[in-house]
Design a protein around this motif. Sequence first.
Motif, short mmCIF file in Angstrom:
data_model
loop_
_atom_site.label_atom_id
_atom_site.label_comp_id
_atom_site.label_asym_id
_atom_site.label_seq_id
_atom_site.Cartn_x
_atom_site.Cartn_y
_atom_site.Cartn_z
N ALA A 107 5.46 -64.02 30.09
CA ALA A 107 5.21 -64.97 31.10
C ALA A 107 3.97 -65.83 30.92
N ASP A 108 2.89 -65.21 30.42
CA ASP A 108 1.48 -66.11 30.27
C ASP A 108 1.86 -67.24 29.40
N LEU A 109 2.60 -67.06 28.20
CA LEU A 109 2.42 -68.06 27.20
C LEU A 109 2.97 -69.41 27.47
N PRO A 110 3.80 -69.74 28.29
CA PRO A 110 4.06 -71.04 28.60
C PRO A 110 3.07 -71.75 29.46
N PHE A 111 2.14 -70.88 29.99
CA PHE A 111 0.83 -71.54 30.64
C PHE A 111 -0.15 -71.79 29.79
N CYS A 112 -0.32 -71.01 28.80
CA CYS A 112 -1.50 -71.19 27.58
C CYS A 112 -1.14 -72.35 26.90
N PHE A 113 0.10 -72.65 26.58
CA PHE A 113 0.52 -73.68 25.80
C PHE A 113 0.86 -74.95 26.52
N GLY A 114 0.76 -74.70 27.70
CA GLY A 114 1.30 -76.06 28.73
C GLY A 114 2.79 -76.66 28.38
N ASN A 115 3.35 -75.59 28.22
CA ASN A 115 4.98 -75.78 27.71
C ASN A 115 5.88 -75.23 29.22
N LEU A 116 5.66 -75.65 30.13
CA LEU A 116 6.65 -74.97 31.26
C LEU A 116 8.01 -75.55 31.32
N ARG A 117 8.20 -76.40 30.88
CA ARG A 117 9.62 -77.38 30.78
C ARG A 117 10.42 -76.40 30.00
N GLY A 118 11.65 -75.79 30.41
CA GLY A 118 12.55 -75.01 29.90
C GLY A 118 12.08 -73.48 29.84
N ALA A 119 11.18 -73.16 30.42
CA ALA A 119 10.45 -71.66 30.30
C ALA A 119 10.70 -71.04 31.74
N ASP A 120 11.91 -71.48 32.51
CA ASP A 120 12.17 -70.87 33.76
C ASP A 120 12.52 -69.22 33.66
N PHE A 121 13.22 -68.74 32.81
CA PHE A 121 13.31 -67.21 32.80
C PHE A 121 11.83 -66.51 32.48
N LEU A 122 11.28 -67.14 31.76
CA LEU A 122 9.72 -66.38 31.44
C LEU A 122 8.77 -66.43 32.78
N ILE A 123 9.00 -67.84 33.38
CA ILE A 123 7.97 -67.71 34.39
C ILE A 123 8.62 -67.56 35.73
N GLY A 124 9.84 -67.23 35.94
CA GLY A 124 10.34 -66.89 37.19
C GLY A 124 11.16 -67.96 38.01
N GLY A 125 11.29 -69.08 37.14
CA GLY A 125 12.09 -70.26 38.08
C GLY A 125 11.61 -71.38 37.62
N PRO A 126 12.03 -72.61 38.10
CA PRO A 126 11.53 -73.91 37.74
C PRO A 126 9.99 -74.19 38.11
N PRO A 127 9.29 -74.59 37.14
CA PRO A 127 7.85 -74.77 37.62
C PRO A 127 7.60 -75.84 38.60
N ASP A 128 6.79 -75.41 39.50
CA ASP A 128 6.35 -76.32 40.59
C ASP A 128 4.93 -76.64 40.54
N ALA A 129 4.49 -77.31 41.55
CA ALA A 129 3.14 -78.14 41.54
C ALA A 129 2.26 -76.97 41.29
N GLU A 130 2.23 -75.95 41.90
CA GLU A 130 1.20 -74.76 41.70
C GLU A 130 1.47 -74.20 40.20
#
Length: 456
Positions: free
Chosen positions: A365-388
């Motif tokens: 779950a941490d990897l999309p945040f490290c690489f700045g690649n939140l788009r398409g990572a809904d499953f890993l991060i628990g849903g669509p990315p918001d401003a937070e």
Amino acid sequence: MMARRGRFRGRAVDPGVDAFLGIRYAEPPFGPRRFAEPVPVPVSGGHTVDCLEFGPIAPQAARLPGAPVWRPGDEDVLSLNAWVPKRGDGLPVLFFVHGGAYTFGSSAQPDFDGTALARAGLVVVTCNYRLGFEGFGHVPGRPDNRGLLDQRAALRWVRDNVEVLGGDPGNVTVAGHSSGAASALFLAAEPGLVRRVVAHSPPNRVYAPSFARRVARWVDASTPESAVTSAARLADAQRTGPLGHDRVLFGPVADRLPVPPPEVDLLLCHTDHEYGLFEAVGSFRPARTEAALRRFARDWRIPDHVVTAYLALPGPLPGADTPPPDAHVLLAGDFVYGEPTTRLFEAHPRARLARFTRPPARHNADLPFCFGNLRGADFLIGGPPDAEAHALSRRVLRSWVDFCATGDPGWTGTHHWGPPTTPRRTPWRGVPLPPLLDPPVTPPDPRVPRCRTRGA
């Protein structure tokens, strides 16, 4: 739009970033080179090298979203990729090793696109390496840990050539996640090759030579395709004992994970709910009764008093014969990832530790945040990315960039990415955490032939 650095011709992927993909760092490890040490590809001569597409990936059965698949006949699998800021030279270098239980994955996964990190000032390099039996299976007369040897060859290529791509060969940080994080620790053990290490969720798992030999008995390694197929069949057959809970058959043959030398800066991280990912994808089945949980603990040599502490976590009514919903998941994650990572932090004089606690805080779950690649990572991060989520990603990414540049991620000691949590460490005090796996192996079928190694 094309881009050039020395003899390498890549393409622009961002107004400020060029990508050079599929650069060969070693010869294809097949035919007479199969199961041998990697043979480096020298960078010489005056011809232009096109680096426009990812190279073929290592033999594996996995089909990962957005990533290429391996096809029999793909052989030129030892390649690397670089994302390079358009402006600047002598930049810090991040060399990232992908994870995947030493069995699957590739540097072409969208998760590891280095554009955002390069935009922030790093030269980002990722690589493919041999996996599964090709990279870590036992073959008599051939070197063990060939996947680690591939990574080392790629890292040496970076040291010798990254200056052409704008990087500083004297300021290289090796990073990795999961099995890639453990690989980074092995790479850092070689003196003078690595200045800094970022290790997110390294599993506390290595394998005895005797175990590797037992696995090899039931793998048909006559071709890369047969090795992939028979190894997958063997993994599916593991229903009892330690392997019945986590069917990883390949990894470094060693006594333990190495501790980087004291002069190496070390940035560690683990998530709060590591095994939640494996539960979500169906590769880990939590115990539904207390008796089953205690059987699991005996298989993994976890003392009873530790299990009792996890059974006391909030859950069903007292006296019910059902463990709290997360007891097994938390116990397994803390045993393999959380507690060993924290102990490594405590043992190293230049280490910093982060705990990723933003829900769902699962493995990966941490990897999309490290690489700045939140788009398409809904499953890993628990849903669509918001401003937070985007704001958190900017902070996490900046910590990586600053650490690669200076050795300081922005804090000392322990830091939380997400709500602060109280570590579940009390029951682990004084408990050994044996990393060495040497369990029995259940053959898939008595009629399956033993290992054949054509080309070895």
